[in-house]
Design a protein around this motif. Structure first.
Motif, PDB file in Angstrom:
ATOM      1  N   PRO A 194      14.975  41.177  40.762  1.00  0.00           N
ATOM      2  CA  PRO A 194      16.137  42.023  40.481  1.00  0.00           C
ATOM      3  C   PRO A 194      15.994  42.809  39.180  1.00  0.00           C
ATOM      4  CG  PRO A 194      16.669  39.744  40.014  1.00  0.00           C
ATOM      5  CD  PRO A 194      15.286  39.756  40.613  1.00  0.00           C
ATOM      6  N   TRP A 195      14.998  42.502  38.379  1.00  0.00           N
ATOM      7  CA  TRP A 195      14.787  43.194  37.107  1.00  0.00           C
ATOM      8  C   TRP A 195      13.791  44.342  37.239  1.00  0.00           C
ATOM      9  CZ3 TRP A 195      15.287  37.893  37.430  1.00  0.00           C
ATOM     10  CH2 TRP A 195      16.466  37.390  36.880  1.00  0.00           C
ATOM     11  N   GLY A 196      13.215  44.530  38.430  1.00  0.00           N
ATOM     12  CA  GLY A 196      12.339  45.663  38.670  1.00  0.00           C
ATOM     13  C   GLY A 196      10.932  45.516  38.134  1.00  0.00           C
ATOM     14  N   PHE A 197      10.512  44.319  37.744  1.00  0.00           N
ATOM     15  CA  PHE A 197       9.154  44.144  37.249  1.00  0.00           C
ATOM     16  C   PHE A 197       8.179  44.266  38.406  1.00  0.00           C
ATOM     17  CE2 PHE A 197       5.342  41.804  36.175  1.00  0.00           C
ATOM     18  CZ  PHE A 197       5.069  42.300  34.914  1.00  0.00           C
ATOM     19  N   SER A 198       7.065  44.941  38.173  1.00  0.00           N
ATOM     20  CA  SER A 198       6.028  45.097  39.182  1.00  0.00           C
ATOM     21  C   SER A 198       4.674  44.916  38.524  1.00  0.00           C
ATOM     22  CB  SER A 198       6.127  46.481  39.816  1.00  0.00           C
ATOM     23  OG  SER A 198       5.016  46.715  40.647  1.00  0.00           O
ATOM     24  N   ARG A 199       3.784  44.201  39.180  1.00  0.00           N
ATOM     25  CA  ARG A 199       2.439  44.009  38.634  1.00  0.00           C
ATOM     26  C   ARG A 199       1.690  45.324  38.540  1.00  0.00           C
ATOM     27  NH1 ARG A 199      -0.074  38.924  41.846  1.00  0.00           N
ATOM     28  NH2 ARG A 199       1.946  38.491  42.676  1.00  0.00           N
ATOM     29  N   THR A 200       2.015  46.265  39.422  1.00  0.00           N
ATOM     30  CA  THR A 200       1.269  47.516  39.457  1.00  0.00           C
ATOM     31  C   THR A 200       1.823  48.558  38.500  1.00  0.00           C
ATOM     32  OG1 THR A 200       2.621  48.314  41.294  1.00  0.00           O
ATOM     33  CG2 THR A 200       0.563  47.184  41.845  1.00  0.00           C
ATOM     34  N   SER A 201       3.040  48.347  37.981  1.00  0.00           N
ATOM     35  CA  SER A 201       3.593  49.343  37.063  1.00  0.00           C
ATOM     36  C   SER A 201       2.895  49.243  35.717  1.00  0.00           C
ATOM     37  CB  SER A 201       5.100  49.170  36.900  1.00  0.00           C
ATOM     38  OG  SER A 201       5.402  47.940  36.310  1.00  0.00           O
ATOM     39  N   LYS A 202       2.678  50.394  35.121  1.00  0.00           N
ATOM     40  CA  LYS A 202       2.017  50.435  33.827  1.00  0.00           C
ATOM     41  C   LYS A 202       2.995  51.000  32.809  1.00  0.00           C
ATOM     42  CE  LYS A 202      -2.529  51.108  35.820  1.00  0.00           C
ATOM     43  NZ  LYS A 202      -3.667  51.987  35.961  1.00  0.00           N
ATOM     44  N   PRO A 203       2.931  50.554  31.569  1.00  0.00           N
ATOM     45  CA  PRO A 203       3.810  51.123  30.567  1.00  0.00           C
ATOM     46  C   PRO A 203       3.521  52.607  30.365  1.00  0.00           C
ATOM     47  CG  PRO A 203       2.317  49.483  29.599  1.00  0.00           C
ATOM     48  CD  PRO A 203       2.050  49.548  31.072  1.00  0.00           C
ATOM     49  N   ALA A 204       4.562  53.354  30.037  1.00  0.00           N
ATOM     50  CA  ALA A 204       4.395  54.790  29.793  1.00  0.00           C
ATOM     51  C   ALA A 204       3.486  54.998  28.590  1.00  0.00           C
ATOM     52  CB  ALA A 204       5.752  55.432  29.560  1.00  0.00           C
TER      53      ALA A 204
END
Length: 60
Positions: A43-53
């Motif tokens: 529910p917090w939207g964390f994803s292993r594939t997301s990278k920090p801006a």
């Protein structure tokens, strides 16, 4: 004081056709924090594939 494990409740998980246990949003919200493991129903939207801006270069 350390967190105490809570018993699972109906609706906290389901089993995939392959037999994997998948925790639902209900479970994650009751637990109350993100484990940063890339859970399917986070529910917090964390994803292993997301990278920090990327950071903007210093201008000065």
């Amino acid at each position: 004081m350390a967190l105490q494990p809570q018993p699972l409740q109906p609706g906290d998980y389901y089993l995939t056709p392959e037999g994997f246990m998948v925790f639902t949003e209900q479970y994650h919200l009751r637990r109350g924090f993100c484990c940063k493991s890339g859970c399917r129903h986070c529910p917090w939207g964390f994803s292993r594939t997301s990278k920090p801006a990327p950071k903007a270069p210093n201008q000065g």
